[in-house]
Scaffold this active site. Structure first.
Site, PDB file in Angstrom:
ATOM      1  N   GLY A  12      11.072  11.655  45.622  1.00  0.00           N
ATOM      2  CA  GLY A  12      10.526  12.480  45.417  1.00  0.00           C
ATOM      3  C   GLY A  12      11.210  13.089  44.004  1.00  0.00           C
ATOM      4  O   GLY A  12      11.431  13.027  43.022  1.00  0.00           O
ATOM      5  N   ARG A  16      12.681  21.924  42.501  1.00  0.00           N
ATOM      6  CA  ARG A  16      13.230  22.926  42.726  1.00  0.00           C
ATOM      7  C   ARG A  16      14.204  22.706  41.682  1.00  0.00           C
ATOM      8  O   ARG A  16      14.739  23.773  41.256  1.00  0.00           O
ATOM      9  CB  ARG A  16      14.115  23.247  44.155  1.00  0.00           C
ATOM     10  CG  ARG A  16      12.717  23.352  44.807  1.00  0.00           C
ATOM     11  CD  ARG A  16      13.106  23.199  46.404  1.00  0.00           C
ATOM     12  NE  ARG A  16      13.064  21.950  46.716  1.00  0.00           N
ATOM     13  CZ  ARG A  16      13.538  21.686  48.470  1.00  0.00           C
ATOM     14  NH1 ARG A  16      13.587  22.298  49.152  1.00  0.00           N
ATOM     15  NH2 ARG A  16      12.675  20.220  48.539  1.00  0.00           N
ATOM     16  N   LYS A  23      15.630  14.230  40.651  1.00  0.00           N
ATOM     17  CA  LYS A  23      16.705  14.495  41.193  1.00  0.00           C
ATOM     18  C   LYS A  23      17.869  13.511  41.437  1.00  0.00           C
ATOM     19  O   LYS A  23      18.294  13.984  40.555  1.00  0.00           O
ATOM     20  CB  LYS A  23      15.746  15.348  42.052  1.00  0.00           C
ATOM     21  CG  LYS A  23      17.019  15.865  43.519  1.00  0.00           C
ATOM     22  CD  LYS A  23      16.919  16.610  43.946  1.00  0.00           C
ATOM     23  CE  LYS A  23      16.125  16.440  45.204  1.00  0.00           C
ATOM     24  NZ  LYS A  23      15.696  17.251  46.077  1.00  0.00           N
ATOM     25  N   GLY A 140      16.298  21.928  57.293  1.00  0.00           N
ATOM     26  CA  GLY A 140      16.272  21.816  59.140  1.00  0.00           C
ATOM     27  C   GLY A 140      16.674  22.078  60.052  1.00  0.00           C
ATOM     28  O   GLY A 140      18.266  22.103  59.737  1.00  0.00           O
TER      29      GLY A 140
HETATM   30  C1  UD1 Z   1      15.335  17.341  54.151  1.00  0.00           C
HETATM   31  C2  UD1 Z   1      15.433  17.144  55.936  1.00  0.00           C
HETATM   32  C3  UD1 Z   1      15.534  18.804  56.608  1.00  0.00           C
HETATM   33  C4  UD1 Z   1      16.773  18.033  56.253  1.00  0.00           C
HETATM   34  C5  UD1 Z   1      17.583  18.470  54.736  1.00  0.00           C
HETATM   35  C6  UD1 Z   1      18.523  17.735  53.706  1.00  0.00           C
HETATM   36  C7  UD1 Z   1      12.825  16.580  55.792  1.00  0.00           C
HETATM   37  C8  UD1 Z   1      11.508  16.700  56.217  1.00  0.00           C
HETATM   38  N1  UD1 Z   1      13.468  18.532  56.354  1.00  0.00           N
HETATM   39  O1  UD1 Z   1      14.674  18.778  53.018  1.00  0.00           O
HETATM   40  O2  UD1 Z   1      15.671  18.637  57.566  1.00  0.00           O
HETATM   41  O3  UD1 Z   1      17.876  19.534  56.328  1.00  0.00           O
HETATM   42  O4  UD1 Z   1      16.599  17.047  54.144  1.00  0.00           O
HETATM   43  O5  UD1 Z   1      19.289  18.501  52.987  1.00  0.00           O
HETATM   44  O6  UD1 Z   1      12.871  15.388  55.608  1.00  0.00           O
HETATM   45  N2  UD1 Z   1      11.715  12.101  49.446  1.00  0.00           N
HETATM   46  C9  UD1 Z   1      10.875  10.440  49.535  1.00  0.00           C
HETATM   47  N3  UD1 Z   1       9.760  10.623  50.004  1.00  0.00           N
HETATM   48  C10 UD1 Z   1       9.240  11.918  50.300  1.00  0.00           C
HETATM   49  C11 UD1 Z   1       9.762  13.401  50.212  1.00  0.00           C
HETATM   50  C12 UD1 Z   1      10.610  12.874  49.886  1.00  0.00           C
HETATM   51  O7  UD1 Z   1      11.792   9.929  49.826  1.00  0.00           O
HETATM   52  O8  UD1 Z   1       7.131  11.783  49.915  1.00  0.00           O
HETATM   53  C13 UD1 Z   1      13.187  12.448  49.484  1.00  0.00           C
HETATM   54  C14 UD1 Z   1      13.508  12.718  48.440  1.00  0.00           C
HETATM   55  O9  UD1 Z   1      13.482  12.466  47.065  1.00  0.00           O
HETATM   56  C15 UD1 Z   1      15.270  13.472  48.675  1.00  0.00           C
HETATM   57  C16 UD1 Z   1      14.585  13.175  50.653  1.00  0.00           C
HETATM   58  O10 UD1 Z   1      13.573  12.289  50.423  1.00  0.00           O
HETATM   59  O11 UD1 Z   1      16.112  12.793  47.884  1.00  0.00           O
HETATM   60  C17 UD1 Z   1      14.759  14.045  50.994  1.00  0.00           C
HETATM   61  O12 UD1 Z   1      13.502  15.105  50.645  1.00  0.00           O
HETATM   62  P1  UD1 Z   1      13.611  17.072  50.699  1.00  0.00           P
HETATM   63  O13 UD1 Z   1      12.607  17.570  49.366  1.00  0.00           O
HETATM   64  O14 UD1 Z   1      14.353  17.111  49.437  1.00  0.00           O
HETATM   65  O15 UD1 Z   1      14.336  17.207  51.620  1.00  0.00           O
HETATM   66  P2  UD1 Z   1      14.854  18.784  52.344  1.00  0.00           P
HETATM   67  O16 UD1 Z   1      13.041  19.466  51.954  1.00  0.00           O
HETATM   68  O17 UD1 Z   1      15.658  19.262  51.487  1.00  0.00           O
HETATM   69 CA    CA Z   2      17.063  18.108  49.714  1.00  0.00          CA
END
Ligand code: UD1
Ligand code: CA
Length: 461
Positions: A12, A16, A23, A140
């Site tokens: 990601g 934010r 990040k 979540g």
């Molecule tokens: C996520 C969880 C949430 C949990 C929280 C804990 C999901 C849908 N939600 O939310 O339940 O409480 O983490 O911190 O999983 N990433 C990717 N590819 C993507 C999307 C995200 O690699 O397509 C990576 C991001 O870089 C990040 C991690 O996954 O390191 C989590 O993604 P983020 O967008 O931060 O999820 P949250 O909204 O925090």
């Molecule tokens: Ca997160």
């Protein structure tokens, strides 16, 4: 550890954070978030670690290095889609796979280990690490049924008002039966508020298939903090700082005011060293035993011996020996090597210089591009004139030489062994060993000057 794998999600952008830096590369106590996680996971002796990269892929790879495998997620369609990108590396393996988010830098190997044990004891196909907090917004939520078993995880944006009141959150760390994980990931849909493929949905899908689902609740919410913005980053920094300072104190270092002492993750400090308030030790710093550091001292990427005192000073990319005294108010700039029992006193700046054992520059000097021999004494106000406007030149002061106060050493120049330079000299030529060099104009005393001046003035009236 056999048959254990890990996937770290780091594709990601981290919108934010409002940052040019991706990040997972934001530092917490001087170390990029993702490296904190990779290091903990590595210590579990896991066979393959797959890091999922996307935004800033090259930069993340450069930071994490070659000790992990990479999977590219070219479009960020959600956390389930991210894990799926690791299928070529892992889908064929039997065993357990831990999934972690690259933005939870405080997670420890001990907690991951407990998660895996719980997963194995309960014979679960998926186990989620949960934590409780009075401020669950953004996470979540864990939805449990009337028996207290986990039913599903609902994202904040999809949650009802009732669900939003749940204080048990998904930490984003999970343990899966590897084969089940990769089978089920393909069944995850994106019909939710964000139009994303959510990894937490795997829980509900497995549950509906009547598979065993477990949750392991840690009582340390701080350890699971997810860094989505700069506010969370500052909380993570505070927690990590506390953890690092406590580690050093347990190892025998005295930290007078831990709230006001900033030590990077990779710093090493020997027993009985005392760190006074306002000190910042950052990057790769190694400090020996019985040192006194601070107050208000910044040391960056440097090595300090034993029994050395550094007060109210800045030391950067340098090496200082044992029994040395630095400061107050000294500035040791990069590429300086200072020996044992040396003294660098107040308002002395040292740059790219070697100062051998026992040498002293106690007050108000600039020592740049210099080689200062053993037991040399640099008098107050001495300056190495190292720059001609284009190039830097070397000043050499050989063992035992004595440089009088307020001397200019116009480089390139050498003062020989045991030689003396008289105070106030401007030295433009080499001084032979054991010589005395005086390079200043002679003093003239004009006797009765005031009387003559008065007479003169009266004559004018
Ligand atoms: C996520 C969880 C949430 C949990 C929280 C804990 C999901 C849908 N939600 O939310 O339940 O409480 O983490 O911190 O999983 N990433 C990717 N590819 C993507 C999307 C995200 O690699 O397509 C990576 C991001 O870089 C990040 C991690 O996954 O390191 C989590 O993604 P983020 O967008 O931060 O999820 P949250 O909204 O925090
Ligand atoms: Ca997160």
């Amino acid at each position: 550890m056999k048959n254990r794998y890990a996937v770290i999600l780091a594709a990601g952008q981290g919108t934010r954070m409002k940052s040019k830096l991706y990040k997972v590369l934001h530092p917490v106590c001087g170390k990029p978030m993702i490296l904190h996680i990779v290091d903990q996971v590595k210590q579990l002796g896991i066979e393959d670690i797959v890091t999922v990269i996307g935004h800033g892929a090259e930069k993340v790879k450069e930071t994490v290095g070659e000790s992990v495998l990479y999977a590219l997620q070219s479009e960020q369609l959600g956390t389930a889609h991210a894990v799926l990108q690791a299928r070529d590396h892992l889908a064929h393996q039997d065993g357990v796979t831990i999934v972690l988010c690259g933005d939870t830098p405080l997670i420890t190997k001990e907690t991951i280990e407990k998660l895996i044990n719980h997963h194995q004891q309960t014979n679960a196909k998926a186990t989620v690490l949960t934590a409780s907090t009075n401020e669950p917004a953004g996470y979540g939520r864990i939805v449990r049924n009337s028996d207290g078993n986990v039913e599903r995880i609902v994202e904040e944006k999809d949650a009802t008002e009732d669900e939003k009141r749940i204080t048990e959150i998904n930490t984003g760390t999970y343990c899966f039966d590897n084969k089940y994980l990769f089978d089920v990931l393909r069944e995850v849909k994106n019909d939710n508020a964000q139009g994303e493929y959510y990894l937490p949905d795997v829980i509900e899908i497995l549950k509906k298939k009547n598979e065993v689902i477990a949750a392991y609740a840690t009582d340390d919410f701080d350890e699971t903090i997810g860094v989505n913005d700069r506010l969370a980053l500052s909380k993570a920094e505070a927690s990590m700082k506390k953890r690092i300072n406590e580690k050093h104190m347990k190892n025998g270092v005295t930290i007078i005011d831990p709230d006001n002492t900033y030590i990077s993750a990779e710093v090493e400090i020997g027993q009985d060293t005392i760190i006074k308030p306002g000190s910042i030790l950052s990057g790769s710093v190694k400090i020996g035993e019985d040192c006194l550091i601070g107050p208000q001292t910044e040391i960056v990427d440097s090595i300090i011996g034993d029994r050395t005192t550094i007060r109210q000073s800045v030391v950067c990319e340098s090496k200082i020996g044992s029994g040395a005294a630095i400061g107050p108010f000294a500035h040791i700039r990069p590429q300086s090597t200072l020996g044992d029992n040396i003294k660098i006193g107040n308002f002395v700046e040292v740059k790219k210089s070697t100062i051998e054992d026992g040498a002293k520059a106690s007050h108000l000097s600039y020592i740049g591009d210099a080689e200062i021999g053993k037991d040399v004494n640099i008098g107050c106000g001495t300056i190495t004139v190292n720059y001609d406007g284009k190039n830097k030149h070397l000043t050499k002061v050989e063992e035992g030489a004595f440089i009088g106060c307020n001397t200019n050493l116009i480089a390139p120049v050498t003062v020989g062994k045991d030689a003396y330079v008289a105070a106030g000299s401007t030295i433009t030529e080499n001084v032979p060993a054991e010589a005395l060099s005086i390079a200043r104009s002679r003093q003239i005393n004009k006797e009765e000057y005031v009387k003559r001046k008065q007479n003169n003035d009266e004559g004018k009236n």
